[in-house]
Design a protein around this motif. Structure first.
Motif, PDB file in Angstrom:
ATOM      1  N   PRO A  71     -11.708  -1.997  -1.767  1.00  0.00           N
ATOM      2  CA  PRO A  71     -10.809  -2.331  -2.881  1.00  0.00           C
ATOM      3  C   PRO A  71     -10.945  -1.318  -4.011  1.00  0.00           C
ATOM      4  O   PRO A  71     -11.912  -0.559  -4.071  1.00  0.00           O
ATOM      5  CB  PRO A  71     -11.276  -3.708  -3.332  1.00  0.00           C
ATOM      6  CG  PRO A  71     -12.298  -4.162  -2.373  1.00  0.00           C
ATOM      7  CD  PRO A  71     -12.739  -2.982  -1.569  1.00  0.00           C
ATOM      8  N   SER A  72     -10.008  -1.325  -4.892  1.00  0.00           N
ATOM      9  CA  SER A  72      -9.970  -0.395  -6.021  1.00  0.00           C
ATOM     10  C   SER A  72     -11.321  -0.326  -6.724  1.00  0.00           C
ATOM     11  O   SER A  72     -11.897  -1.342  -7.094  1.00  0.00           O
ATOM     12  CB  SER A  72      -8.897  -0.850  -7.012  1.00  0.00           C
ATOM     13  OG  SER A  72      -8.781   0.075  -8.060  1.00  0.00           O
ATOM     14  N   ASN A  83      -6.526   1.684  -9.373  1.00  0.00           N
ATOM     15  CA  ASN A  83      -5.414   0.911  -8.820  1.00  0.00           C
ATOM     16  C   ASN A  83      -5.056   1.288  -7.381  1.00  0.00           C
ATOM     17  O   ASN A  83      -3.938   1.051  -6.934  1.00  0.00           O
ATOM     18  CB  ASN A  83      -4.170   1.019  -9.716  1.00  0.00           C
ATOM     19  CG  ASN A  83      -4.470   0.559 -11.122  1.00  0.00           C
ATOM     20  OD1 ASN A  83      -5.042  -0.508 -11.318  1.00  0.00           O
ATOM     21  ND2 ASN A  83      -4.129   1.377 -12.094  1.00  0.00           N
ATOM     22  N   GLU A  84      -6.013   1.903  -6.667  1.00  0.00           N
ATOM     23  CA  GLU A  84      -5.804   2.240  -5.261  1.00  0.00           C
ATOM     24  C   GLU A  84      -6.907   1.606  -4.417  1.00  0.00           C
ATOM     25  O   GLU A  84      -8.062   1.578  -4.817  1.00  0.00           O
ATOM     26  CB  GLU A  84      -5.858   3.758  -5.044  1.00  0.00           C
ATOM     27  CG  GLU A  84      -4.741   4.518  -5.696  1.00  0.00           C
ATOM     28  CD  GLU A  84      -4.861   6.017  -5.477  1.00  0.00           C
ATOM     29  OE1 GLU A  84      -3.808   6.650  -5.376  1.00  0.00           O
ATOM     30  OE2 GLU A  84      -5.998   6.547  -5.403  1.00  0.00           O
ATOM     31  N   ALA A  85      -6.523   1.122  -3.247  1.00  0.00           N
ATOM     32  CA  ALA A  85      -7.492   0.683  -2.244  1.00  0.00           C
ATOM     33  C   ALA A  85      -7.579   1.786  -1.198  1.00  0.00           C
ATOM     34  O   ALA A  85      -6.690   2.642  -1.104  1.00  0.00           O
ATOM     35  CB  ALA A  85      -7.042  -0.626  -1.608  1.00  0.00           C
ATOM     36  N   ALA A 113      -4.866  -5.450   0.252  1.00  0.00           N
ATOM     37  CA  ALA A 113      -4.523  -4.623  -0.908  1.00  0.00           C
ATOM     38  C   ALA A 113      -3.464  -5.307  -1.763  1.00  0.00           C
ATOM     39  O   ALA A 113      -3.566  -5.320  -2.996  1.00  0.00           O
ATOM     40  CB  ALA A 113      -4.030  -3.249  -0.455  1.00  0.00           C
ATOM     41  N   THR A 116      -4.940  -7.828  -3.966  1.00  0.00           N
ATOM     42  CA  THR A 116      -5.904  -7.334  -4.945  1.00  0.00           C
ATOM     43  C   THR A 116      -5.189  -7.094  -6.271  1.00  0.00           C
ATOM     44  O   THR A 116      -4.286  -6.257  -6.339  1.00  0.00           O
ATOM     45  CB  THR A 116      -6.556  -6.017  -4.456  1.00  0.00           C
ATOM     46  OG1 THR A 116      -7.212  -6.270  -3.208  1.00  0.00           O
ATOM     47  CG2 THR A 116      -7.559  -5.497  -5.469  1.00  0.00           C
ATOM     48  N   CYS A 119      -3.740  -3.546  -7.721  1.00  0.00           N
ATOM     49  CA  CYS A 119      -3.682  -2.519  -6.681  1.00  0.00           C
ATOM     50  C   CYS A 119      -2.221  -2.120  -6.446  1.00  0.00           C
ATOM     51  O   CYS A 119      -1.378  -2.959  -6.177  1.00  0.00           O
ATOM     52  CB  CYS A 119      -4.306  -3.023  -5.382  1.00  0.00           C
ATOM     53  SG  CYS A 119      -4.436  -1.742  -4.128  1.00  0.00           S
ATOM     54  N   ARG A 120      -1.959  -0.828  -6.568  1.00  0.00           N
ATOM     55  CA  ARG A 120      -0.588  -0.328  -6.419  1.00  0.00           C
ATOM     56  C   ARG A 120      -0.361   0.516  -5.178  1.00  0.00           C
ATOM     57  O   ARG A 120       0.779   0.781  -4.817  1.00  0.00           O
ATOM     58  CB  ARG A 120      -0.197   0.469  -7.657  1.00  0.00           C
ATOM     59  CG  ARG A 120       0.044  -0.451  -8.856  1.00  0.00           C
ATOM     60  CD  ARG A 120       0.482   0.335 -10.030  1.00  0.00           C
ATOM     61  NE  ARG A 120      -0.738   0.552 -10.810  1.00  0.00           N
ATOM     62  CZ  ARG A 120      -0.819   1.196 -11.940  1.00  0.00           C
ATOM     63  NH1 ARG A 120       0.220   1.739 -12.464  1.00  0.00           N
ATOM     64  NH2 ARG A 120      -1.953   1.303 -12.575  1.00  0.00           N
ATOM     65  N   VAL A 122      -2.373   2.180  -1.245  1.00  0.00           N
ATOM     66  CA  VAL A 122      -3.478   2.275  -0.298  1.00  0.00           C
ATOM     67  C   VAL A 122      -3.528   3.722   0.169  1.00  0.00           C
ATOM     68  O   VAL A 122      -2.498   4.306   0.510  1.00  0.00           O
ATOM     69  CB  VAL A 122      -3.270   1.333   0.905  1.00  0.00           C
ATOM     70  CG1 VAL A 122      -4.408   1.478   1.903  1.00  0.00           C
ATOM     71  CG2 VAL A 122      -3.137  -0.110   0.437  1.00  0.00           C
TER      72      VAL A 122
END
Length: 168
Positions: A71-72, A83-85, A113, A116, A119-120, A122
């Motif tokens: 996760p982020s 904001n990225e997984a 994702a 989450t 999260c924006r 992956v």
């Protein structure tokens, strides 16, 4: 035949570690074969599970493969930013390939994702020769991000990992 995706259980760590290591070895993805330091990381499912979410794919109670979902902001992230997984170490046993296991694992990561907060997107890294994985990522809407390609071992200039991103 249904594939169950769920967090790996401690009793499955050894099986998943072996599947992951064998997938990389049999596909010639490790520069030093059995002597590769990364092999230890691939086998260490317990260590990954302590730092991220490791998912297992099972059919009839048998582990077929797995993936690490970061996760982020997770400590196992290689390239993920805010904001990225990140998806790491996707592996499917050779016997189970071509049966939708890899895609089911990636879809499960995408669902996590989306659940989450904040999260924006992956992201993931992959080797040039992982063509089957590339097809899965592209089929699911991932786009190549060559500006993020990177080398995990700078002293070996011939290793460049390709990167992909899916905006949620």
């Amino acid at each position: 035949m249904d594939i169950l995706i769920r967090p790996v259980e401690p009793t499955e760590y050894d099986d998943l570690g072996t599947i992951t290591a064998q997938a990389y070895l049999q596909d010639n993805l490790l520069d030093f074969g059995e002597g590769d330091e990364y092999l230890r990381v691939l086998k260490d499912v317990a260590g990954r599970a302590a730092a991220a979410e490791v998912l297992a794919a099972l059919r009839d109670g048998r582990v077929l493969g797995g993936v690490t979902f970061v996760p982020s902001g997770g400590p196992m992230a290689d390239i993920a930013g805010p904001n990225e997984a990140e998806i790491r170490m996707l592996a499917v046993s050779h016997a189970a390939r071509g049966q939708g296991v890899g895609e089911a694992l990636v879809r499960s990561c995408l669902a996590r994702a989306r659940a989450t907060p904040g999260c924006r997107s992956v992201v993931l890294s992959t080797q040039r020769t992982m063509h089957a994985a590339h097809r899965i990522y592209e089929r699911l809407g991932f786009l190549r991000t060559p500006e993020r390609d990177w080398n995990p071992i700078p002293e070996l200039t011939d290793i460049t990992l390709l990167t992909y991103e899916l905006t949620l």
